[in-house]
Design a protein around this motif. Structure first.
Motif, PDB file in Angstrom:
ATOM      1  N   GLY A 124     -18.989   8.042  -9.979  1.00 58.65           N
ATOM      2  CA  GLY A 124     -17.386   8.178 -10.462  1.00 58.65           C
ATOM      3  C   GLY A 124     -16.736   7.150 -10.881  1.00 58.65           C
ATOM      4  O   GLY A 124     -17.171   6.003 -11.087  1.00 58.65           O
ATOM      5  N   GLN A 125     -15.225   7.227 -10.634  1.00 61.51           N
ATOM      6  CA  GLN A 125     -14.427   6.235 -11.048  1.00 61.51           C
ATOM      7  C   GLN A 125     -13.480   5.927  -9.786  1.00 61.51           C
ATOM      8  O   GLN A 125     -13.291   6.538  -8.759  1.00 61.51           O
ATOM      9  CB  GLN A 125     -13.343   6.874 -12.014  1.00 61.51           C
ATOM     10  N   PHE A 126     -13.228   4.667  -9.621  1.00 58.50           N
ATOM     11  CA  PHE A 126     -12.404   3.970  -8.715  1.00 58.50           C
ATOM     12  C   PHE A 126     -11.316   3.028  -9.248  1.00 58.50           C
ATOM     13  O   PHE A 126     -11.378   2.522 -10.193  1.00 58.50           O
ATOM     14  CB  PHE A 126     -13.274   3.093  -7.719  1.00 58.50           C
ATOM     15  N   ALA A 127     -10.249   3.412  -8.487  1.00 58.89           N
ATOM     16  CA  ALA A 127      -8.891   2.611  -8.765  1.00 58.89           C
ATOM     17  C   ALA A 127      -8.592   1.551  -7.353  1.00 58.89           C
ATOM     18  O   ALA A 127      -8.465   2.324  -6.241  1.00 58.89           O
ATOM     19  CB  ALA A 127      -7.978   3.174  -9.080  1.00 58.89           C
ATOM     20  N   HIS A 128      -8.472   0.472  -7.234  1.00 58.01           N
ATOM     21  CA  HIS A 128      -8.204  -0.347  -6.265  1.00 58.01           C
ATOM     22  C   HIS A 128      -6.985  -0.868  -6.038  1.00 58.01           C
ATOM     23  O   HIS A 128      -6.596  -1.468  -7.173  1.00 58.01           O
ATOM     24  CB  HIS A 128      -9.248  -1.641  -6.182  1.00 58.01           C
ATOM     25  N   PHE A 129      -6.231  -0.672  -4.808  1.00 58.64           N
ATOM     26  CA  PHE A 129      -4.887  -0.990  -4.569  1.00 58.64           C
ATOM     27  C   PHE A 129      -4.894  -2.058  -3.668  1.00 58.64           C
ATOM     28  O   PHE A 129      -5.839  -1.833  -2.709  1.00 58.64           O
ATOM     29  CB  PHE A 129      -3.997  -0.052  -4.812  1.00 58.64           C
ATOM     30  N   HIS A 130      -3.643  -2.666  -3.149  1.00 55.65           N
ATOM     31  CA  HIS A 130      -3.506  -2.994  -1.936  1.00 55.65           C
ATOM     32  C   HIS A 130      -1.980  -2.584  -1.707  1.00 55.65           C
ATOM     33  O   HIS A 130      -1.156  -2.782  -2.395  1.00 55.65           O
ATOM     34  CB  HIS A 130      -3.378  -4.658  -1.887  1.00 55.65           C
TER      35      HIS A 130
END
Length: 142
Positions: A124-130
């Motif tokens: 799938g797709q991933f979006a990385h934040f902090h």
């Protein structure tokens, strides 16, 4: 002869272990808690952009999500007087979301831009934040 008896005993013990019924009940993650945080209200506001409607209670903020496995609770706890000056920023949370593209577009519209994104044909797709405390937060979807 002793080896054969030992082998038979071992096979019987192994077979009985496999035949045991596992304990009943569901096993799932029921809660995630961030503790300590720098400013609980700042984190609660940031997570509200992800769709967590938190409620303040005794200085902490809490959200409840209903999942097929059962209720999932999310907690943000205020920094206690004896806590270190900085959090460890070692919390990593992955949230599985429906309609990844629409969710990411909505977040960008709120000014929440991912640090990075990636796509895997099978996962799938991933979006990385902090978050404001430096904890890693990932959205995962299709």
């Amino acid at each position: 002869m002793n080896r054969i008896l030992m082998l038979i005993s071992l096979l019987l013990l192994t077979a009985s272990a496999w035949a045991e019924t596992p304990p009943s009940g569901n096993v799932y993650v029921g809660a995630i808690s961030i503790e300590p945080c720098h400013e609980a209200k700042v984190l609660a506001d940031w997570y509200s952009l992800l769709g967590f409607e938190t409620k303040e209670f005794k200085g902490g903020y809490y959200a409840k999500l209903e999942t097929p496995a059962g209720d999932f609770f999310f907690g943000i706890h205020r920094k206690k007087a004896d806590a270190p000056a900085k959090s460890s920023a070692s919390v990593s949370i992955v949230f599985h979301v429906e309609n990844f593209a629409a969710r990411l577009s909505s977040l960008k519209g709120k000014g929440l831009i991912p640090d990075s994104t990636e796509s895997d044909p099978s996962e799938g797709q991933f979006a990385h934040f902090h978050d404001p405390d430096g904890n890693e937060v990932t959205l995962w979807g299709n």
